[in-house]
Design an enzyme around this catalytic site. Sequence first.
Site, mmCIF file in Angstrom:
data_model
loop_
_atom_site.group_PDB
_atom_site.id
_atom_site.type_symbol
_atom_site.label_atom_id
_atom_site.label_comp_id
_atom_site.label_asym_id
_atom_site.label_seq_id
_atom_site.Cartn_x
_atom_site.Cartn_y
_atom_site.Cartn_z
ATOM 1 N N LYS A 14 -32.472 51.736 37.397
ATOM 2 C CA LYS A 14 -32.868 52.714 38.419
ATOM 3 C C LYS A 14 -32.256 54.086 38.130
ATOM 4 O O LYS A 14 -32.958 55.092 38.112
ATOM 5 C CB LYS A 14 -32.416 52.254 39.817
ATOM 6 C CG LYS A 14 -33.023 50.931 40.261
ATOM 7 C CD LYS A 14 -32.706 50.633 41.732
ATOM 8 C CE LYS A 14 -31.233 50.370 42.010
ATOM 9 N NZ LYS A 14 -30.719 49.123 41.416
ATOM 10 N N ARG A 90 -31.687 48.983 50.983
ATOM 11 C CA ARG A 90 -31.241 47.735 50.358
ATOM 12 C C ARG A 90 -31.365 46.549 51.311
ATOM 13 O O ARG A 90 -31.044 45.427 50.927
ATOM 14 C CB ARG A 90 -29.782 47.868 49.939
ATOM 15 C CG ARG A 90 -29.585 48.193 48.448
ATOM 16 C CD ARG A 90 -28.098 48.258 48.204
ATOM 17 N NE ARG A 90 -27.720 48.053 46.835
ATOM 18 C CZ ARG A 90 -27.429 49.034 45.983
ATOM 19 N NH1 ARG A 90 -27.545 50.277 46.340
ATOM 20 N NH2 ARG A 90 -27.004 48.750 44.760
ATOM 21 N N ARG A 129 -21.930 48.400 30.679
ATOM 22 C CA ARG A 129 -22.185 49.783 31.098
ATOM 23 C C ARG A 129 -20.902 50.622 31.098
ATOM 24 O O ARG A 129 -19.825 50.152 31.452
ATOM 25 C CB ARG A 129 -22.781 49.784 32.510
ATOM 26 C CG ARG A 129 -22.899 51.177 33.103
ATOM 27 C CD ARG A 129 -23.880 51.253 34.226
ATOM 28 N NE ARG A 129 -23.501 50.490 35.391
ATOM 29 C CZ ARG A 129 -24.270 50.377 36.471
ATOM 30 N NH1 ARG A 129 -25.465 50.934 36.490
ATOM 31 N NH2 ARG A 129 -23.861 49.677 37.499
ATOM 32 N N ARG A 162 -17.276 51.167 35.607
ATOM 33 C CA ARG A 162 -17.246 51.125 37.060
ATOM 34 C C ARG A 162 -16.447 49.909 37.514
ATOM 35 O O ARG A 162 -16.523 48.862 36.913
ATOM 36 C CB ARG A 162 -18.670 51.038 37.609
ATOM 37 C CG ARG A 162 -19.223 52.367 38.042
ATOM 38 C CD ARG A 162 -20.685 52.292 38.383
ATOM 39 N NE ARG A 162 -21.002 51.332 39.439
ATOM 40 C CZ ARG A 162 -22.203 51.229 40.008
ATOM 41 N NH1 ARG A 162 -23.186 52.019 39.591
ATOM 42 N NH2 ARG A 162 -22.436 50.348 40.935
ATOM 43 N N ARG A 173 -23.077 40.956 43.014
ATOM 44 C CA ARG A 173 -24.061 41.991 43.382
ATOM 45 C C ARG A 173 -25.482 41.491 43.137
ATOM 46 O O ARG A 173 -26.396 41.808 43.905
ATOM 47 C CB ARG A 173 -23.790 43.271 42.579
ATOM 48 C CG ARG A 173 -22.557 44.029 43.111
ATOM 49 C CD ARG A 173 -21.983 44.979 42.074
ATOM 50 N NE ARG A 173 -22.901 46.008 41.666
ATOM 51 C CZ ARG A 173 -22.880 46.586 40.474
ATOM 52 N NH1 ARG A 173 -21.985 46.229 39.574
ATOM 53 N NH2 ARG A 173 -23.730 47.531 40.185
HETATM 54 P P1 AMP Z 1 -25.090 51.315 43.235
HETATM 55 O O1 AMP Z 1 -24.429 52.501 42.631
HETATM 56 O O2 AMP Z 1 -26.476 51.619 43.771
HETATM 57 O O3 AMP Z 1 -25.062 50.109 42.337
HETATM 58 O O4 AMP Z 1 -24.234 50.926 44.534
HETATM 59 C C1 AMP Z 1 -22.890 50.510 44.412
HETATM 60 C C2 AMP Z 1 -22.431 49.849 45.692
HETATM 61 O O5 AMP Z 1 -22.512 50.778 46.776
HETATM 62 C C3 AMP Z 1 -23.252 48.650 46.155
HETATM 63 O O6 AMP Z 1 -22.853 47.461 45.491
HETATM 64 C C4 AMP Z 1 -22.922 48.640 47.636
HETATM 65 O O7 AMP Z 1 -21.633 48.115 47.884
HETATM 66 C C5 AMP Z 1 -22.891 50.115 47.978
HETATM 67 N N1 AMP Z 1 -24.216 50.612 48.388
HETATM 68 C C6 AMP Z 1 -24.967 51.539 47.742
HETATM 69 N N2 AMP Z 1 -26.121 51.756 48.399
HETATM 70 C C7 AMP Z 1 -26.111 50.934 49.482
HETATM 71 C C8 AMP Z 1 -27.027 50.674 50.546
HETATM 72 N N3 AMP Z 1 -28.215 51.293 50.619
HETATM 73 N N4 AMP Z 1 -26.668 49.755 51.472
HETATM 74 C C9 AMP Z 1 -25.474 49.131 51.418
HETATM 75 N N5 AMP Z 1 -24.588 49.303 50.442
HETATM 76 C C10 AMP Z 1 -24.889 50.211 49.476
#
Ligand code: AMP
Length: 216
Positions: A14, A90, A129, A162, A173
Amino acid sequence: MLRAVLLGPPGAGKGTQAVRIVEKYDVPHISTGDIFRKNIKEGTELGKKAQEYMNAGQLVPDELVVDLVVDRLSQEDCATKGFLLDGFPRTIAQAEQLDKFLAENGQKMDIVINFTVGNETLMARLTGRRVCKGCGASYHIINIPPKQEGVCDRCGGVLEQRKDDNEETAANRIKVYDEQTAPLIGYYKETGALADFNGELPLDEIFDKIVEAIGE
Ligand code: AMP
């Protein structure tokens, strides 16, 4: 003007496609994960609340996410240019709140870009990553290595892993995605906005197909 959502499991690509899409369509990129990481770095209240959930590979509670996104979507640049949401919604509850916002503002979603990738590929992508501390650019130790190990091609910044890309958290996740986010595929199929893409194809090919779907 483009109003789009990127949907797909962690590691689906993404963020990588987002960089290309925002460049081509000149649209604000709204990554909730990036917003949380920035808040954690800056030690804000929101960052403190989100941190534990993120480190455990859990979703941050809806009420902490929705207001933040609605505030961002209410800003001038989104009204004139649209948006590319990356990592939001999400959950079904988040999608319903987003629909409510769009309806209240007479807006409509153009496309939900959905990536499908097998779990084994996802794990390899997440654990390999590396992300630039400076500009946030994303690399992979095998698939997309930087020219010089540990150094960002774009800005010369230091590459780091990360905190949630370790094996245990990454696996969690993916599980959380299957349970809480995958139902959004059915949700958006019904609205007619869903477009599926094979996230295992080469990056350029995926991008070409996305452009075909959105239009020039
Ligand atoms: P990402 O960078 O999109 O992989 O997001 C990293 C982490 O941020 C996720 O594993 C969640 O803990 C949190 N997070 C990001 N976006 C959301 C969302 N829309 N709803 C809930 N948690 C989120």
